[in-house]
Design an enzyme around this catalytic site. Structure first.
Site, mmCIF file in Angstrom:
data_model
loop_
_atom_site.group_PDB
_atom_site.id
_atom_site.type_symbol
_atom_site.label_atom_id
_atom_site.label_comp_id
_atom_site.label_asym_id
_atom_site.label_seq_id
_atom_site.Cartn_x
_atom_site.Cartn_y
_atom_site.Cartn_z
ATOM 1 N N ASN A 140 -15.265 21.906 101.886
ATOM 2 C CA ASN A 140 -14.424 20.888 101.154
ATOM 3 C C ASN A 140 -14.901 21.204 99.638
ATOM 4 O OD1 ASN A 140 -12.672 19.039 99.324
ATOM 5 N ND2 ASN A 140 -13.846 17.243 100.251
ATOM 6 N N LYS B 282 -13.566 20.670 96.785
ATOM 7 C CA LYS B 282 -13.242 19.621 95.823
ATOM 8 C C LYS B 282 -12.756 20.373 94.481
ATOM 9 C CE LYS B 282 -16.197 16.186 97.896
ATOM 10 N NZ LYS B 282 -17.176 15.182 97.906
ATOM 11 N N HIS C 17 -8.919 11.581 102.125
ATOM 12 C CA HIS C 17 -10.222 11.594 101.368
ATOM 13 C C HIS C 17 -10.490 10.292 100.682
ATOM 14 C CE1 HIS C 17 -13.965 12.645 99.702
ATOM 15 N NE2 HIS C 17 -14.099 13.671 100.358
ATOM 16 N N GLU D 68 -12.204 10.004 98.040
ATOM 17 C CA GLU D 68 -12.067 10.257 96.537
ATOM 18 C C GLU D 68 -10.590 9.994 96.203
ATOM 19 O OE1 GLU D 68 -14.160 13.797 96.271
ATOM 20 O OE2 GLU D 68 -16.026 12.876 96.678
ATOM 21 N N GLU E 103 -16.447 9.744 107.582
ATOM 22 C CA GLU E 103 -17.216 9.970 106.303
ATOM 23 C C GLU E 103 -17.688 8.931 105.606
ATOM 24 O OE1 GLU E 103 -16.570 14.079 104.394
ATOM 25 O OE2 GLU E 103 -14.838 12.751 103.417
ATOM 26 N N GLY F 58 -21.734 12.543 98.927
ATOM 27 C CA GLY F 58 -22.099 13.099 97.564
ATOM 28 C C GLY F 58 -23.501 12.285 97.061
ATOM 29 N N SER G 79 -22.865 14.289 102.881
ATOM 30 C CA SER G 79 -24.254 14.758 102.603
ATOM 31 C C SER G 79 -24.918 15.687 103.636
ATOM 32 C CB SER G 79 -25.394 13.805 102.101
ATOM 33 O OG SER G 79 -25.026 13.064 100.820
#
Ligand code: PGA
Length: 269
Positions: A25, A27, A115, A117, A187, A193, A233
């Site tokens: 991914n 991003k 996701h 985000e 996730e 991150g 991560s």
């Protein structure tokens, strides 16, 4: 040629019968020129055995999709092309959006949906995620449905309840033939991150919880076919710990997938 093709065939995990899926991914990183370079380098670094081990999907920004489609086609690379998002309507007055049929036309096979985000910064609700899952299936692609708890929810012991409600909401309307084709990425939001991944036990517990939702909705057989990724991560050092877990069938990798060398090492771990 045929022999080579045969040698490179994707093999299911003998323990589970499920095909592994390792996804990059990217991003909002790598313009189309950088994307071409990164993909070429990744393809140079991988060996036939890596493609037998797992299906590898690359999820670049939308502007990279067409150049990568052409590259993958012309060089007969064995990557699956993925997207990071799509709109739930097939077309219409939705300025700035990209539809599932548009992605399918570019040979996109996997679309990340929901996701954290997107949920956090673009206010995607469970209802929107559900509509996107439906849209992705309508265009004959596979959704990678992201679910996960926040740190606060984890500390309050709400992890299971959060995972159950997110998964149920995203998939409960599906026919069993589609339910079994879902990919769900566990996730934990606090692991994304942050450099702090989940502990393998927590990842296994999350994945088991997700699979149990499918089992309660459609039974063991369907649940046994659903593929579950861990994301948050992931790096070359911890990747193998997750891939060995009973209910984990793959990885959704963010920052460590931007560098072809580290992504190759994750696949080879
Ligand atoms: P990360 O991102 O690997 O950088 O933590 C994972 C993701 O958001 O999918």
């Amino acid at each position: 040629m045929d022999k080579v093709k045969h040698d490179m065939e994707l093999r299911p995990n003998p323990r589970t019968g499920r095909y592994r899926l390792i996804s990059a991914n990217w991003k909002m990183n790598l313009n189309h020129l950088e994307a071409i370079q990164a993909t070429q380098k990744l393809s140079f670094l991988l060996r036939p055995a890596d493609y037998s081990y797992a299906e590898i999907s690359i999820h670049p920004p939308f502007t990279d999709l067409r150049p990568l489609q052409l590259l993958i086609d012309s060089d007969r690379m064995r990557f699956s092309l993925g997207a990071q998002n799509c709109h739930f309507e097939p077309s219409g007055a939705f300025t700035g959006e990209i539809s599932a049929p548009m992605l399918a036309k570019l040979n996109v096979s996997h679309v990340v949906v929901g996701h954290s985000e997107r949920r956090q910064y673009f206010f995607e609700t469970d209802e929107i995620v559900r509509a996107k899952v439906e849209a992705v299936f309508r265009s004959q692609m596979t959704p990678i449905i992201c679910v996960g708890e926040s740190l606060e929810e984890r500390e309050q012991g709400q992890t299971e309840a959060k995972l159950r409600s997110q998964v149920e909401s995203a998939v409960s309307f599906l026919a069993p033939e589609l339910a079994e084709r879902c990919v769900v990425a566990y996730e934990p939001i606090w692991a994304i991150g942050s450099g702090v991944s989940a502990k393998p036990d927590d990842a296994q517990h999350g994945a088991m919880t997700i699979r149990s939702v499918f089992e309660s909705l459609w039974g063991r057989e369907v649940a046994g076919k659903v593929r579950i990724q861990y994301g948050g991560s992931v790096n070359p050092t911890n990747a193998a710990d997750f891939m060995h877990l009973e209910d984990i069938d793959g990885l959704l990798v963010g920052s460590a997938a931007l560098d072809p060398e580290s992504f190759a090492r994750i696949i080879q771990a």
